[in-house]
Motif scaffolding. Structure first.
Motif, PDB file in Angstrom:
ATOM      1  N   ILE A 177      75.732 -34.992 -55.078  1.00  0.00           N
ATOM      2  CA  ILE A 177      76.032 -35.821 -56.264  1.00  0.00           C
ATOM      3  C   ILE A 177      76.591 -34.931 -57.367  1.00  0.00           C
ATOM      4  CG2 ILE A 177      75.083 -37.318 -58.047  1.00  0.00           C
ATOM      5  CD1 ILE A 177      72.888 -38.135 -56.088  1.00  0.00           C
ATOM      6  N   LEU A 178      75.926 -33.793 -57.607  1.00  0.00           N
ATOM      7  CA  LEU A 178      76.341 -32.906 -58.699  1.00  0.00           C
ATOM      8  C   LEU A 178      77.723 -32.315 -58.446  1.00  0.00           C
ATOM      9  CD1 LEU A 178      72.948 -31.059 -59.421  1.00  0.00           C
ATOM     10  CD2 LEU A 178      73.813 -33.159 -60.458  1.00  0.00           C
ATOM     11  N   ASN A 179      78.094 -32.203 -57.161  1.00  0.00           N
ATOM     12  CA  ASN A 179      79.435 -31.705 -56.826  1.00  0.00           C
ATOM     13  C   ASN A 179      80.499 -32.790 -56.929  1.00  0.00           C
ATOM     14  OD1 ASN A 179      78.471 -29.199 -56.229  1.00  0.00           O
ATOM     15  ND2 ASN A 179      78.169 -29.617 -54.050  1.00  0.00           N
ATOM     16  N   GLY A 180      80.083 -33.995 -57.222  1.00  0.00           N
ATOM     17  CA  GLY A 180      81.054 -35.090 -57.357  1.00  0.00           C
ATOM     18  C   GLY A 180      81.489 -35.682 -56.023  1.00  0.00           C
ATOM     19  N   ALA A 181      80.742 -35.376 -54.942  1.00  0.00           N
ATOM     20  CA  ALA A 181      81.174 -35.794 -53.604  1.00  0.00           C
ATOM     21  C   ALA A 181      81.003 -37.296 -53.361  1.00  0.00           C
ATOM     22  CB  ALA A 181      80.404 -35.005 -52.541  1.00  0.00           C
ATOM     23  N   VAL A 182      80.183 -37.970 -54.170  1.00  0.00           N
ATOM     24  CA  VAL A 182      79.914 -39.395 -53.900  1.00  0.00           C
ATOM     25  C   VAL A 182      80.165 -40.259 -55.140  1.00  0.00           C
ATOM     26  CG1 VAL A 182      78.314 -39.028 -51.999  1.00  0.00           C
ATOM     27  CG2 VAL A 182      77.447 -38.948 -54.330  1.00  0.00           C
TER      28      VAL A 182
ATOM     29  N   ILE B 258      74.429 -44.847 -53.390  1.00  0.00           N
ATOM     30  CA  ILE B 258      73.839 -43.888 -52.437  1.00  0.00           C
ATOM     31  C   ILE B 258      72.308 -43.893 -52.600  1.00  0.00           C
ATOM     32  CG2 ILE B 258      75.783 -42.298 -52.165  1.00  0.00           C
ATOM     33  CD1 ILE B 258      73.050 -41.522 -54.592  1.00  0.00           C
ATOM     34  N   SER B 259      71.639 -43.253 -51.628  1.00  0.00           N
ATOM     35  CA  SER B 259      70.187 -43.086 -51.742  1.00  0.00           C
ATOM     36  C   SER B 259      69.844 -41.611 -51.716  1.00  0.00           C
ATOM     37  CB  SER B 259      69.480 -43.765 -50.565  1.00  0.00           C
ATOM     38  OG  SER B 259      69.751 -45.143 -50.585  1.00  0.00           O
ATOM     39  N   VAL B 260      68.858 -41.245 -52.522  1.00  0.00           N
ATOM     40  CA  VAL B 260      68.350 -39.871 -52.453  1.00  0.00           C
ATOM     41  C   VAL B 260      66.861 -39.922 -52.156  1.00  0.00           C
ATOM     42  CG1 VAL B 260      70.048 -38.821 -54.019  1.00  0.00           C
ATOM     43  CG2 VAL B 260      67.930 -39.711 -54.938  1.00  0.00           C
ATOM     44  N   ARG B 261      66.381 -38.856 -51.533  1.00  0.00           N
ATOM     45  CA  ARG B 261      64.936 -38.753 -51.317  1.00  0.00           C
ATOM     46  C   ARG B 261      64.488 -37.413 -51.883  1.00  0.00           C
ATOM     47  NH1 ARG B 261      65.268 -37.954 -44.758  1.00  0.00           N
ATOM     48  NH2 ARG B 261      66.722 -36.236 -44.855  1.00  0.00           N
TER      49      ARG B 261
ATOM     50  N   TRP C 137      75.417 -35.432 -64.431  1.00  0.00           N
ATOM     51  CA  TRP C 137      75.389 -36.694 -63.703  1.00  0.00           C
ATOM     52  C   TRP C 137      74.071 -37.420 -63.931  1.00  0.00           C
ATOM     53  CZ3 TRP C 137      79.344 -38.715 -60.686  1.00  0.00           C
ATOM     54  CH2 TRP C 137      80.427 -37.862 -60.455  1.00  0.00           C
ATOM     55  N   GLU C 138      74.151 -38.753 -63.844  1.00  0.00           N
ATOM     56  CA  GLU C 138      72.934 -39.562 -63.889  1.00  0.00           C
ATOM     57  C   GLU C 138      72.976 -40.551 -62.743  1.00  0.00           C
ATOM     58  OE1 GLU C 138      71.236 -39.716 -68.373  1.00  0.00           O
ATOM     59  OE2 GLU C 138      72.543 -41.353 -67.731  1.00  0.00           O
ATOM     60  N   LEU C 139      71.807 -40.997 -62.314  1.00  0.00           N
ATOM     61  CA  LEU C 139      71.752 -41.967 -61.215  1.00  0.00           C
ATOM     62  C   LEU C 139      71.215 -43.280 -61.780  1.00  0.00           C
ATOM     63  CD1 LEU C 139      72.084 -42.297 -58.137  1.00  0.00           C
ATOM     64  CD2 LEU C 139      69.700 -41.596 -57.893  1.00  0.00           C
ATOM     65  N   LYS C 140      72.064 -44.313 -61.741  1.00  0.00           N
ATOM     66  CA  LYS C 140      71.627 -45.620 -62.254  1.00  0.00           C
ATOM     67  C   LYS C 140      70.960 -46.348 -61.094  1.00  0.00           C
ATOM     68  CE  LYS C 140      73.370 -49.207 -65.327  1.00  0.00           C
ATOM     69  NZ  LYS C 140      72.037 -49.733 -65.337  1.00  0.00           N
ATOM     70  N   ALA C 141      69.619 -46.460 -61.165  1.00  0.00           N
ATOM     71  CA  ALA C 141      68.866 -46.916 -59.988  1.00  0.00           C
ATOM     72  C   ALA C 141      68.996 -48.423 -59.762  1.00  0.00           C
ATOM     73  CB  ALA C 141      67.399 -46.540 -60.148  1.00  0.00           C
ATOM     74  N   SER C 142      69.117 -48.783 -58.454  1.00  0.00           N
ATOM     75  CA  SER C 142      69.020 -50.202 -58.087  1.00  0.00           C
ATOM     76  C   SER C 142      67.737 -50.450 -57.285  1.00  0.00           C
ATOM     77  CB  SER C 142      70.249 -50.633 -57.290  1.00  0.00           C
ATOM     78  OG  SER C 142      70.392 -49.800 -56.157  1.00  0.00           O
TER      79      SER C 142
ATOM     80  N   ILE D 294      76.582 -41.670 -61.989  1.00  0.00           N
ATOM     81  CA  ILE D 294      77.540 -41.859 -63.074  1.00  0.00           C
ATOM     82  C   ILE D 294      77.718 -40.539 -63.808  1.00  0.00           C
ATOM     83  CG2 ILE D 294      77.950 -43.089 -65.258  1.00  0.00           C
ATOM     84  CD1 ILE D 294      76.652 -45.457 -64.059  1.00  0.00           C
ATOM     85  N   LYS D 295      78.965 -40.169 -64.018  1.00  0.00           N
ATOM     86  CA  LYS D 295      79.223 -38.911 -64.713  1.00  0.00           C
ATOM     87  C   LYS D 295      78.831 -39.064 -66.182  1.00  0.00           C
ATOM     88  CE  LYS D 295      82.624 -35.244 -64.335  1.00  0.00           C
ATOM     89  NZ  LYS D 295      81.570 -34.311 -64.032  1.00  0.00           N
TER      90      LYS D 295
END
Ligand code: 4AD
Ligand code: MG
Length: 447
Positions: free
Chosen positions: A18-23, A28-31, A97-102, A88-89
Motif C-alpha cells: 500500500i505504502l509503495n502505491g501498488a494498490v 483491498i484487505s490487510v491482516r 497513506w490512509e485506509l478507509k475501512a469498509s 487513500i493517498k
C-alpha cells in the motif's frame, strides 16, 4: 477461542505494498496487529502494523457495519485484525497513506499489552518475547537477516563450502578464561566415568582439519564465551561467521575480508534503507565506506593510543576503551596487524620479526571497535609444538590438532567475524543486545 473462517493469503495485501502505491484506489484487505488506537465519536483511528510497515485505518460508523465499528472501538493494542478498505493517498498521514475501512474484524482481542512508551531497558529485556514486535526490533532483525545472507552469498560466490563443527569440544581455542564447562556425567553410567566438555569458542581448530579436504570453507554458528566484561559489545552466546582457506596468506585473506565487508554493506544499503532510516542511522557514513581499508601495525597503534593519553607498552592487550578511542573519529574500518605473539598460540610468528604475528583484527569505525579476528596459521609442526609449550599449554591435549601438521601441511589463513557486532555497527545500535532476538549475557538466559 473459536477460529473464524480464515481467508487465503492471496486475498491480502501487505502494508508495504500500500505504502509503495501498488494498490492505489482498489478495495483491498490487510491482516496484522493494532499498533496504536484511539476513537472519538463516530470515528476510530486504528493504526495497523504488519512485518512490512504501519498504516492508519479510519473506521467510520457511517461506512461499516455496527459490529465492525464496535470491534474497532473495543480492540486494544496488539489485537490481531483483518481490515478491508480503500487506500487513500494523504500526505498528512504517517507513511503518506490512509485506509478507509469498509470492514473491520478482530481475530483475537489482546489483553492490555505490558509494554507502553518509555520503558526501561530492563523491562524491555524481561519482555523480549513481546518487544520483538516493535519496529526497532523488526528493523534490526531485517538488517541482520540481510547481513547473514550476504555473508553466505559472498563466500559461496567465491567457491567456498559451508561446513559445521561441534559445539561440544575439549580443546580450548581462545584461552581458558572464557570457557563454559559442561558436565557429561549422566551419559556414562556403565563405566562410571565422568566426561566433561566446553562449549565452543570458535570453530577454528576443526576448520583447520576440514580445510584439508574442502580447501575453502565457512560456517555461521553460535560461539560461547563466559565473558565477565559487561560492555556494549559482549554476549555469552554470539553468532560467529568464520572462514578458513588453504593456500592463502594473511594479506590475501585481509583483501577478501575487505570485499566481504563492502559487499555486505552494499546489500544492506540496497535492501534495508527504510529500516536504517527508521533506526535514525546516518546512511551516508555507510555509503562512504570504501576499500582499501587503512592498515596499521600494532606497535604504531600503541603509539597513537599513547598520544591520546593512554599508557601502553608492547604486549598490552586492547580492550573496548582503547578501541573506542582509536575508532571514534574514524569513518573507515581499520586493520591492525603484527600483534604480539601472546595473542594466539595458533598464529604464525612473523619470520621477519618473530615477536609479532602474521595476523590481523578489523575494527569498525565510529567507536565500535573489533569485529574480526584472524590471521595465518602456523603450519610447521615444530613451530606449533614450541608455541603451545611457550603458552604454558600441553601439546598432548592438542593431539589431533598437531596431527594436521604431519600430513601435507600447507599455508592457510582464516578469521572469525562477530555477526552481532557487525549488525550493531551497521544499525548504529547503542548495545549489541539490541540486534539479537534473545540476548544472552552472564546475567540473562531468559526469556
Ligand atoms: O577474535 P576472536 O576471539 O577470534 C577467534 O575466535 C578466532 N579463532 C577466529 C578465527 O580465526 N576463526 O573472535 C572473533 C570475533 C571477534 O572479532 C568478535 O567480533 C566476535 O568474534 N566476538 C564476540 N562477539 C560478541 N560477544 C563476544 N563475547 C565475542 N567474542 C568474540
Ligand atoms: Mg579478538
Amino acid at each position: 477461542m473459536t477460529y473464524p473462517e480464515f481467508p487465503d493469503s492471496e486475498n491480502f495485501t501487505t502494508i508495504g505494498d500500500i505504502l509503495n502505491g501498488a494498490v492505489d484506489g482498489k478495495s483491498i484487505s490487510v491482516r496484522g496487529w493494532i499498533y496504536r488506537t484511539r476513537s472519538s465519536g463516530k470515528l476510530s483511528f486504528v493504526v495497523l502494523r504488519d512485518s512490512t510497515g504501519i498504516i492508519q485505518s479510519i473506521v467510520s460508523s457511517d461506512s461499516v457495519s455496527e459490529s465492525s465499528f464496535t470491534a474497532s472501538k473495543k480492540a486494544l493494542v496488539e489485537s490481531s485484525v483483518l481490515v478491508t478498505g480503500i487506500p487513500i493517498k494523504d500526505e498528512r498521514a504517517p507513511g503518506g497513506w490512509e485506509l478507509k475501512a469498509s470492514n473491520f474484524e478482530v481475530l483475537h482481542y489482546a489483553d492490555t499489552f505490558p509494554i507502553t512508551k518509555d520503558q526501561s531497558d530492563e523491562h524491555l529485556l524481561n519482555n523480549r518475547h513481546l518487544w520483538l514486535r516493535s519496529r526497532d526490533m523488526v528493523s534490526c532483525l531485517k538488517i541482520r537477516s540481510t547481513i547473514f545472507q550476504a555473508f553466505r552469498n559472498y563466500w559461496i560466490s567465491l567457491g567456498y563450502s559451508e561446513v559445521q563443527s561441534p559445539s561440544f569440544t575439549t580443546s580450548a581455542c581462545e584461552g581458558g578464561s572464557t570457557l563454559f564447562n559442561v558436565s557429561y556425567d549422566d551419559q556414562n553410567e556403565k563405566s562410571g566415568q565422568k566426561f566433561y566438555a566446553h562449549l565452543s569458542q570458535s570453530w577454528q581448530l576443526y576448520a583447520e582439519a576440514t580445510m584439508f579436504g574442502l580447501e575453502k570453507i565457512f560456517t555461521v554458528a553460535p560461539s560461547f564465551r563466559a565473558e565477565k566484561s559487561r560492555t556494549r559489545r559482549h554476549l555469552t552466546e554470539f553468532w560467529h561467521a568464520e572462514v578458513e582457506a588453504a593456500w592463502t596468506h594473511n594479506h590475501q585473506m585481509m583483501e577478501l575480508e575487505e570485499g566481504m565487508i563492502t559487499t555486505i554493506l552494499n546489500e544492506v544499503l540496497s535492501n534495508n534503507l527504510s529500516e536504517l532510516e527508521h533506526l535514525g542511522r546516518d546512511v551516508s557514513l555507510l555509503q562512504n565506506v570504501k576499500g582499501p581499508f587503512e592498515k596499521m601495525k600494532y606497535s604504531d597503534v600503541i603509539d597513537e593510543l599513547n598520544s591520546l593519553g593512554f599508557d601502553l607498552s608492547w604486549g598490552d592487550d586492547f580492550g573496548y576503551k582503547e578501541e573506542k578511542a582509536l575508532t571514534s573519529s574514524r569513518t573507515q574500518p581499520l586493520f591492525i596487524t603484527h600483534f604480539p605473539k601472546e595473542k594466539g598460540f595458533y598464529h604464525r610468528p612473523d619470520p621477519a620479526d618473530p615477536k609479532s604475528l602474521v595476523c590481523h583484527d578489523l575494527l569498525a569505525p565510529e567507536g565500535y571497535g573489533e569485529i574480526i579476528g584472524g590471521g595465518e596459521r602456523i603450519w610447521s609442526p615444530e613451530e606449533l609444538d614450541t608455541r603451545i609449550r611457550e603458552e604454558g599449554m600441553e601439546p598432548s591435549s592438542y593431539g589431533w590438532y598437531m596431527d594436521l601438521r604431519k600430513y601435507g601441511s600447507v599455508p592457510h589463513s582464516g578469521f572469525g567475524l562477530g555477526l552481532d557486532r557487525l549488525t550493531s555497527w551497521i544499525c548504529g545500535a547503542e548495545h549489541i543486545k539490541n540486534v539479537i532476538p534473545f540476548p544472552r549475557t552472564m546475567r540473562r538466559t531468559n526469556p
